[in-house]
Design an enzyme around this catalytic site. Structure first.
Site, PDB file in Angstrom:
ATOM      1  N   ASP A  13      -2.677  29.693 -15.774  1.00  0.00           N
ATOM      2  CA  ASP A  13      -2.015  28.398 -15.598  1.00  0.00           C
ATOM      3  C   ASP A  13      -2.987  27.221 -15.615  1.00  0.00           C
ATOM      4  O   ASP A  13      -2.785  26.220 -14.921  1.00  0.00           O
ATOM      5  CB  ASP A  13      -1.201  28.378 -14.284  1.00  0.00           C
ATOM      6  CG  ASP A  13      -0.177  29.481 -14.248  1.00  0.00           C
ATOM      7  OD1 ASP A  13       0.363  29.821 -15.317  1.00  0.00           O
ATOM      8  OD2 ASP A  13       0.093  30.013 -13.150  1.00  0.00           O
ATOM      9  N   LYS A  16      -3.492  26.213 -20.878  1.00  0.00           N
ATOM     10  CA  LYS A  16      -3.803  26.768 -22.208  1.00  0.00           C
ATOM     11  C   LYS A  16      -2.773  26.347 -23.244  1.00  0.00           C
ATOM     12  O   LYS A  16      -3.111  26.035 -24.378  1.00  0.00           O
ATOM     13  CB  LYS A  16      -3.831  28.312 -22.136  1.00  0.00           C
ATOM     14  CG  LYS A  16      -4.898  28.850 -21.215  1.00  0.00           C
ATOM     15  CD  LYS A  16      -4.802  30.355 -21.057  1.00  0.00           C
ATOM     16  CE  LYS A  16      -3.575  30.812 -20.300  1.00  0.00           C
ATOM     17  NZ  LYS A  16      -3.524  30.462 -18.880  1.00  0.00           N
ATOM     18  N   GLY A  40       3.440  31.806 -18.974  1.00  0.00           N
ATOM     19  CA  GLY A  40       4.306  30.633 -19.076  1.00  0.00           C
ATOM     20  C   GLY A  40       3.435  29.470 -19.506  1.00  0.00           C
ATOM     21  O   GLY A  40       2.598  29.015 -18.729  1.00  0.00           O
ATOM     22  N   HIS A  41       3.567  29.063 -20.746  1.00  0.00           N
ATOM     23  CA  HIS A  41       2.710  28.011 -21.294  1.00  0.00           C
ATOM     24  C   HIS A  41       3.543  26.736 -21.513  1.00  0.00           C
ATOM     25  O   HIS A  41       4.463  26.728 -22.331  1.00  0.00           O
ATOM     26  CB  HIS A  41       2.064  28.482 -22.603  1.00  0.00           C
ATOM     27  CG  HIS A  41       1.103  29.611 -22.403  1.00  0.00           C
ATOM     28  ND1 HIS A  41       0.402  30.193 -23.428  1.00  0.00           N
ATOM     29  CD2 HIS A  41       0.709  30.263 -21.277  1.00  0.00           C
ATOM     30  CE1 HIS A  41      -0.367  31.151 -22.940  1.00  0.00           C
ATOM     31  NE2 HIS A  41      -0.197  31.214 -21.644  1.00  0.00           N
ATOM     32  N   GLN A 222      -2.912  34.336 -19.394  1.00  0.00           N
ATOM     33  CA  GLN A 222      -3.589  34.599 -18.109  1.00  0.00           C
ATOM     34  C   GLN A 222      -4.982  33.939 -18.068  1.00  0.00           C
ATOM     35  O   GLN A 222      -5.171  32.917 -18.706  1.00  0.00           O
ATOM     36  CB  GLN A 222      -3.678  36.115 -17.833  1.00  0.00           C
ATOM     37  CG  GLN A 222      -2.334  36.769 -17.542  1.00  0.00           C
ATOM     38  CD  GLN A 222      -1.523  37.125 -18.771  1.00  0.00           C
ATOM     39  OE1 GLN A 222      -2.019  37.764 -19.679  1.00  0.00           O
ATOM     40  NE2 GLN A 222      -0.271  36.724 -18.806  1.00  0.00           N
TER      41      GLN A 222
HETATM   42  P1  GDP Z   1      -0.910  27.733 -19.016  1.00  0.00           P
HETATM   43  O1  GDP Z   1      -0.237  28.965 -18.538  1.00  0.00           O
HETATM   44  O2  GDP Z   1      -2.397  27.852 -18.974  1.00  0.00           O
HETATM   45  O3  GDP Z   1      -0.436  27.272 -20.359  1.00  0.00           O
HETATM   46  O4  GDP Z   1      -0.552  26.587 -17.977  1.00  0.00           O
HETATM   47  P2  GDP Z   1       0.914  26.289 -17.347  1.00  0.00           P
HETATM   48  O5  GDP Z   1       1.735  25.626 -18.358  1.00  0.00           O
HETATM   49  O6  GDP Z   1       1.455  27.505 -16.686  1.00  0.00           O
HETATM   50  O7  GDP Z   1       0.518  25.330 -16.170  1.00  0.00           O
HETATM   51  C1  GDP Z   1      -0.118  24.117 -16.387  1.00  0.00           C
HETATM   52  C2  GDP Z   1       0.756  23.003 -15.810  1.00  0.00           C
HETATM   53  O8  GDP Z   1       0.023  21.816 -15.748  1.00  0.00           O
HETATM   54  C3  GDP Z   1       1.965  22.688 -16.660  1.00  0.00           C
HETATM   55  O9  GDP Z   1       3.017  22.276 -15.827  1.00  0.00           O
HETATM   56  C4  GDP Z   1       1.478  21.532 -17.535  1.00  0.00           C
HETATM   57  O10 GDP Z   1       2.538  20.694 -17.993  1.00  0.00           O
HETATM   58  C5  GDP Z   1       0.618  20.807 -16.554  1.00  0.00           C
HETATM   59  N1  GDP Z   1      -0.516  20.066 -17.111  1.00  0.00           N
HETATM   60  C6  GDP Z   1      -1.352  20.429 -18.128  1.00  0.00           C
HETATM   61  N2  GDP Z   1      -2.363  19.556 -18.232  1.00  0.00           N
HETATM   62  C7  GDP Z   1      -2.162  18.627 -17.268  1.00  0.00           C
HETATM   63  C8  GDP Z   1      -2.897  17.482 -16.833  1.00  0.00           C
HETATM   64  O11 GDP Z   1      -3.942  17.143 -17.340  1.00  0.00           O
HETATM   65  N3  GDP Z   1      -2.371  16.799 -15.775  1.00  0.00           N
HETATM   66  C9  GDP Z   1      -1.225  17.150 -15.148  1.00  0.00           C
HETATM   67  N4  GDP Z   1      -0.815  16.414 -14.125  1.00  0.00           N
HETATM   68  N5  GDP Z   1      -0.522  18.233 -15.522  1.00  0.00           N
HETATM   69  C10 GDP Z   1      -0.990  18.950 -16.563  1.00  0.00           C
HETATM   70  P1  IMO Z   2      -0.403  32.258 -17.975  1.00  0.00           P
HETATM   71  O1  IMO Z   2      -0.626  32.723 -19.392  1.00  0.00           O
HETATM   72  C1  IMO Z   2      -0.832  33.040 -13.730  1.00  0.00           C
HETATM   73  C2  IMO Z   2      -0.513  37.203 -12.430  1.00  0.00           C
HETATM   74  C3  IMO Z   2       0.674  37.578 -11.577  1.00  0.00           C
HETATM   75  C4  IMO Z   2       0.033  38.674 -10.738  1.00  0.00           C
HETATM   76  C5  IMO Z   2      -0.870  39.375 -11.737  1.00  0.00           C
HETATM   77  C6  IMO Z   2      -0.268  40.610 -12.373  1.00  0.00           C
HETATM   78  O2  IMO Z   2       0.795  31.408 -17.805  1.00  0.00           O
HETATM   79  O3  IMO Z   2      -1.645  31.664 -17.414  1.00  0.00           O
HETATM   80  P2  IMO Z   2       1.609  40.962 -14.229  1.00  0.00           P
HETATM   81  O4  IMO Z   2       3.038  40.568 -14.250  1.00  0.00           O
HETATM   82  O5  IMO Z   2       0.807  40.422 -15.342  1.00  0.00           O
HETATM   83  O6  IMO Z   2       1.414  42.449 -14.069  1.00  0.00           O
HETATM   84  O7  IMO Z   2       1.048  40.327 -12.858  1.00  0.00           O
HETATM   85  O8  IMO Z   2      -1.157  38.424 -12.736  1.00  0.00           O
HETATM   86  N1  IMO Z   2      -0.169  36.542 -13.714  1.00  0.00           N
HETATM   87  C7  IMO Z   2      -0.344  35.255 -13.962  1.00  0.00           C
HETATM   88  N2  IMO Z   2      -0.753  34.250 -13.163  1.00  0.00           N
HETATM   89  N3  IMO Z   2      -0.579  32.799 -15.018  1.00  0.00           N
HETATM   90  C8  IMO Z   2      -0.193  33.788 -15.848  1.00  0.00           C
HETATM   91  O9  IMO Z   2      -0.053  33.612 -17.179  1.00  0.00           O
HETATM   92  C9  IMO Z   2      -0.015  35.077 -15.314  1.00  0.00           C
HETATM   93  N4  IMO Z   2       0.367  36.262 -15.829  1.00  0.00           N
HETATM   94  C10 IMO Z   2       0.260  37.150 -14.843  1.00  0.00           C
HETATM   95  O10 IMO Z   2       1.114  36.493 -10.795  1.00  0.00           O
HETATM   96  O11 IMO Z   2      -0.776  38.119  -9.742  1.00  0.00           O
HETATM   97 MG    MG Z   3       1.210  29.536 -17.139  1.00  0.00          MG
END
Ligand code: GDP
Ligand code: IMO
Ligand code: MG
Length: 426
Positions: A13, A16, A40-41, A222
């Site tokens: 998270d 990416k 979840g991207h 991840q």
């Molecule tokens: P990922 O799994 O690495 O793609 O990241 P996620 O989407 O799960 O989580 C990143 C969160 O941060 C999302 O809600 C994005 O919309 C938000 N986000 C990304 N870059 C920024 C930033 O520079 N500032 C803020 N405030 N939010 C951001």
């Molecule tokens: P993105 O791509 C954050 C965590 C789960 C748990 C562990 C194992 O959005 O960054 P799993 O279901 O993969 O067997 O769970 O990994 N986890 C993540 N945490 N971002 C993710 O993906 C994750 N995918 C799995 O919360 O701790």
């Molecule tokens: Mg994510």
């Protein structure tokens, strides 16, 4: 600079999806190389917000080929739902390819994921319960079903029969209901038909693209600390997000992977259980969580929050070859008087600057911090490095000094436009 791997450098998270979508403007191909719909991207542009789970983050650009590679575990039902979600939001013009070698997440994987977690009780991993671990286990146990298998009715029947023979024993062991061959067979054969136009040999596709010097972005899911090999085992996911897994998980030669962008949140978060040395609680954690909307994209769980951990970042540099950083969610740090960065750990009375290999030792690590003055300015409208307040610049410099890697870009908000380039990496 024709190929770039986008790697999460913490516990996932990090942003990416946002960076992959941003850099995709210049790409010919975007390729997801591991994980599944546990990811979840989030992507935001033109006032629209999308949360992608299995579909690569280049899907919004019609000219880009989006590849789901062999290293991915694919839930066909959730994949079709994701495509429907895109269609409902007006995204209908896209190119998608799914590897015939990708593994299929089956209903019993999801059931077993939940059952194992329940059995572990207090020691549960805190998985996303999407069946990721059991699916990867079946792959290595050689009873997994691949996407290509769904397209051959007879072959799929024999694979499913064999798998169910074993899986029904496991389900019985957990006191779960027995699964019926016919209903799964018919349901998954139907998914195969619906996805068949996307399925191909993606290794062939990627190798051809490399020959033509096409620009390829490899999108990890991840983060390095959740890596099955180099993360906080057993509190990890069941695949490796490290750049080293790109060749194996996509079917290209290792020599084509040498440019790695580490995606790094300006602080740290973690969802699920497991050690987290720089974790903080109380008002500050609450402020950061609310400001950064730190709730799981997939599971909606509140994310645990902590200071930036330089040891974790150095670990990502070491095991995943990060050679540039993209610093994310920088805006969230506005208004915090003092910013801490962990530069080492205290372990059994000694100071160390690396991540120990065992969980029992990592759990004992106490963070050693340096403290930097914070910044109060709202930086969400900043569009160049020069516009940053001096203390924000100092924070960037400190990350570069600790890790020995340049911050090539940073992000000051979730929108595509809130992305600032210091140096071109792709
Ligand atoms: P990922 O799994 O690495 O793609 O990241 P996620 O989407 O799960 O989580 C990143 C969160 O941060 C999302 O809600 C994005 O919309 C938000 N986000 C990304 N870059 C920024 C930033 O520079 N500032 C803020 N405030 N939010 C951001
Ligand atoms: P993105 O791509 C954050 C965590 C789960 C748990 C562990 C194992 O959005 O960054 P799993 O279901 O993969 O067997 O769970 O990994 N986890 C993540 N945490 N971002 C993710 O993906 C994750 N995918 C799995 O919360 O701790
Ligand atoms: Mg994510």
């Amino acid at each position: 600079m024709s190929r770039l791997v986008v790697v999460g450098s913490q516990w996932g998270d990090e942003g990416k999806g946002k960076i992959t979508d941003y850099l995709a403007q210049k790409a010919d191909i975007v390729c997801r190389y591991q994980g599944g719909n546990n990811a979840g991207h989030t992507i935001m542009f033109d006032g629209k917000k999308f949360a992608l789970q299995s579909i690569p983050s280049g899907i919004f650009n019609p000219h880009i080929i989006n590849v789901i590679a062999n290293g991915v575990v694919l839930n066909p039902k959730s994949m079709l739902e994701e495509l429907k979600m895109l269609e409902d939001k007006g995204i209908t013009d896209y190119q998608l390819r799914i590897s015939d070698r990708a593994s299929v997440i089956m209903p019993y994987h999801i059931m077993l994921d939940g059952a194992m977690e329940e059995l572990k009780g207090a020691n549960k991993i805190g998985t996303t319960k999407k069946g990721i671990g059991p699916c990867y286990s079946d792959k290595t146990s050689r009873i997994g079903i691949r996407v290509g298998d769904l397209l051959d009715a007879d072959f799929f029947a024999s694979r499913l029969k064999e798998a169910l023979m074993i899986k029904n024993l496991e389900l019985k062991m957990y006191g779960l209901e027995q699964l019926d061959f016919d209903s799964i067979y018919n349901e998954y054969l139907e998914y195969g038909k619906k996805l068949s136009s996307f399925v191909c040999d993606t290794s062939e596709l990627l190798n051809q693209a490399i020959k033509e010097d096409k620009k390829i972005l490899f999108e990890g899911a991840q983060g390095v600390m959740l890596c099955i090999e180099h993360g906080t085992f057993p509190y990890v996911t069941s695949s490796s997000p490290c750049a080293a897994s790109v060749p194996l998980n996509t079917g290209i030669a290792p020599k084509y992977v040498d440019n790695v962008l580490g995606i790094c949140k300006a602080y740290t978060t973690r969802v699920g259980s497991g050690p987290f040395p720089t974790e903080i609680a109380g008002d500050l954690a609450h402020t950061i969580r609310e400001r950064g909307h730190e709730y799981g994209t997939v599971t909606k769980r509140p994310r645990r929050v902590g200071w930036l951990d330089g040891v974790v970042l150095k670990h990502a540099v070491k095991v995943s070859g990060v050679n540039n950083w993209s610093l994310m969610l920088f805006d969230v740090l506005t208004g915090i008087d003092e910013l801490k960065i962990c530069t080492g750990y205290k372990l059994n009375g000694k100071e160390i600057d690396y991540m120990p290999g065992t969980l029992s030792e990592f759990e004992k690590c106490e963070p050693i911090y340096i403290t930097l003055p914070g910044f109060n300015e709202d930086i969400t409208h900043v569009r160049s490095y020069e516009e940053l307040p001096q203390n924000a610049k100092n924070y960037i410099k400190k990350i570069e000094e600790i890790t020995g890697v340049d911050v090539a870009m940073f992000s000051v908000g979730p929108d595509r436009l809130q992305t600032i380039i210091i140096k071109e990496v792709f």
